[in-house]
Design an enzyme around this catalytic site. Structure first.
Site, PDB file in Angstrom:
ATOM      1  N   LEU A  77       0.836  -1.203   0.000  1.00 54.98           N
ATOM      2  CA  LEU A  77       0.000   0.000   0.000  1.00 54.98           C
ATOM      3  C   LEU A  77       0.868   1.249   0.000  1.00 54.98           C
ATOM      4  O   LEU A  77       1.821   1.342   0.789  1.00 54.98           O
ATOM      5  CB  LEU A  77      -0.910   0.010   1.230  1.00 54.98           C
ATOM      6  CG  LEU A  77      -1.821  -1.203   1.406  1.00 54.98           C
ATOM      7  CD1 LEU A  77      -2.421  -1.215   2.798  1.00 54.98           C
ATOM      8  CD2 LEU A  77      -2.916  -1.185   0.357  1.00 54.98           C
ATOM      9  N   SER A  78       0.531   2.204  -0.847  1.00 57.95           N
ATOM     10  CA  SER A  78       1.241   3.479  -0.924  1.00 57.95           C
ATOM     11  C   SER A  78       2.726   3.217  -1.175  1.00 57.95           C
ATOM     12  O   SER A  78       3.078   2.531  -2.142  1.00 57.95           O
ATOM     13  CB  SER A  78       0.991   4.293   0.339  1.00 57.95           C
ATOM     14  OG  SER A  78       1.420   5.634   0.168  1.00 57.95           O
ATOM     15  N   MET A  79       3.645   3.711  -0.341  1.00 56.04           N
ATOM     16  CA  MET A  79       5.062   3.422  -0.534  1.00 56.04           C
ATOM     17  C   MET A  79       5.319   1.917  -0.565  1.00 56.04           C
ATOM     18  O   MET A  79       6.290   1.449  -1.159  1.00 56.04           O
ATOM     19  CB  MET A  79       5.892   4.059   0.569  1.00 56.04           C
ATOM     20  CG  MET A  79       7.386   3.868   0.440  1.00 56.04           C
ATOM     21  SD  MET A  79       8.245   4.455   1.921  1.00 56.04           S
ATOM     22  CE  MET A  79       9.955   4.148   1.490  1.00 56.04           C
ATOM     23  N   GLY A 119       3.898   0.012  -2.374  1.00 54.95           N
ATOM     24  CA  GLY A 119       3.899  -0.354  -3.782  1.00 54.95           C
ATOM     25  C   GLY A 119       5.303  -0.425  -4.347  1.00 54.95           C
ATOM     26  O   GLY A 119       5.575  -1.215  -5.260  1.00 54.95           O
TER      27      GLY A 119
END
Length: 405
Positions: A235-237, A239
């Protein structure tokens, strides 16, 4: 400013996004939308003290109501109220980034968020326990949730948060959907994240394969885990982190990147003018730190991003944050990703716009690209606020993939 983010705070992008993020957990019991609207109505745009005060008051109120319901044997209501408390306490603490290691209020809010989440899981039908994952002479804290006590091998979703998320947040934002699909869930705080950062002072590292490999080792040691049905979800970073790990660690059956990130440093580089990048490269640190200070006065999100970076990377200077993030790129390694990959993209991502497509186009493995839309209310970073639709897309893709013989 992306249209969805304007809703709560039309003149402050950071406040608007974080409010939408908090409201988005309503589909898993972690918020009431009208309550979030009421909270935000009492916060002047950009006032971080008022932000903390109102979200903490909401957390306190939810925790008190949870205990009242628990005393009356109203278990479902108590569970959801504890989840709201956990979410609201996390949101209250978000902007406390001057010195979190020594900030007693920051530490107190973090502890309240974690204990509220634990209180909620005690009231759920799932088997939940706190775990310690062996890691380089120490351990990483994790939350392991199972649909039941059976040791029949089944899928497990390993949830990898990002730049500021915690294992508790990802456990209820993603974990609830995974558990309903019959999968176990392992959410963890890696270096630079949550409890591992606060209590062990473990800082982020770009070579995340050294984090994911021991986490997969731990998962595979559990009798209820099917070794052919391990899912990594970033999720988010996360990724970037999961994609980086997948270039070296090939035991997962699938990876989900929400959102996909090829070059995490672009989130900071896009905010830095060309002259600033020149000064950073040539060692004009005092000048750059002065410019950063002036920029922080104008942009709440930039101020938070750099201050959070000092903390999570273990740095003493803000300019060093802009240097450190340059290591967080998949250049030269992503060709090694062999695992089937779902890359999610949010049309109006204000942090990393364009990164999912760049990552997807460079992937050479089996892959799928999904861009969620404004019409679905899913165009903000990581599609926050549209969790039900997001989980539906992820679940559909994974169920199809994992059902293959």
């Amino acid at each position: 400013m992306p249209p969805l983010i304007k809703h709560f705070f039309p003149r402050n992008e950071s406040f608007g996004f974080e409010a939408l993020r908090a409201a988005g957990y309503s589909n898993s019991g972690g918020a009431d939308v009208a309550e979030v609207i009421a909270i935000c109505s009492r916060i002047p745009s950009g006032d971080e003290d008022a932000w903390l005060r109102e979200w903490k008051a909401a957390g306190d109120r939810a925790a008190t109501n949870a205990k009242m319901s628990l005393a009356k044997a109203n278990t479902p209501a108590a569970r959801d109220a504890f989840l709201r408390a956990s979410n609201y306490y996390r949101t209250a603490e978000f902007y406390r980034r001057v010195d979190p290691f020594n900030d007693e209020l920051s530490k107190s809010l973090d502890k309240l968020g974690r204990t509220s989440f634990c209180a909620a899981t005690d009231l759920m039908p799932y088997v939940t326990k706190s775990v310690s994952i062996p890691y380089e002479g120490t351990t990483l804290p994790g939350i392991l949730m199972r649909p039941d006590r059976s040791d029949q091998p089944g899928p497990i979703f390993i949830l990898n948060g990002g730049y500021d998320s915690t294992k508790e947040e990802v456990a209820y934002s993603v974990g609830a959907s995974a558990l309903e699909l019959g999968a176990s869930v392992l959410a963890f705080d890696g270096p630079g994240q949550g409890q591992a950062l606060r209590e062990q002072r473990l800082f982020f590292r770009h070579d995340w394969e050294n984090v994911i490999t021991p986490v997969i080792d731990y998962a595979l040691a559990q009798p209820f885990v099917n070794k052919d049905k391990i899912v990594l979800l970033g999720l988010s970073m996360g990724g970037y982190l999961v994609a980086r790990a997948a270039a070296f660690e090939h035991r997962a059956a699938a990876i989900v990147l929400n959102d996909g990130i090829y070059d995490f440093g672009s989130a900071f580089r896009n905010k830095t003018p060309a002259i600033g990048r020149y000064l950073i490269k040539n060692g004009w640190d005092r000048t750059v730190n002065f410019v950063i200070h002036r920029m922080e006065q104008l942009d709440t999100g930039f101020k938070w991003g750099v201050s959070n970076g000092k903390w999570v990377f273990g740095l003493n200077s803000k300019v060093d944050v802009l240097r450190s993030v340059e290591k967080y790129t998949l250049k030269g390694v992503m060709e090694n990703i062999k695992t089937p990959t779902l890359v999610l993209d949010a049309l109006d991502d204000h942090f990393l716009k364009g990164q999912p497509r760049e990552l997807f186009d460079r992937l050479t493995c089996e892959k799928e690209f999904v861009q969620l839309t404004r019409e679905e209310g899913a165009s903000a970073h990581c599609s926050v606020g549209a969790n039900a639709r997001l989980n539906q897309v992820v679940g559909d893709w994974l169920m199809d993939l994992l059902s293959r013989p």
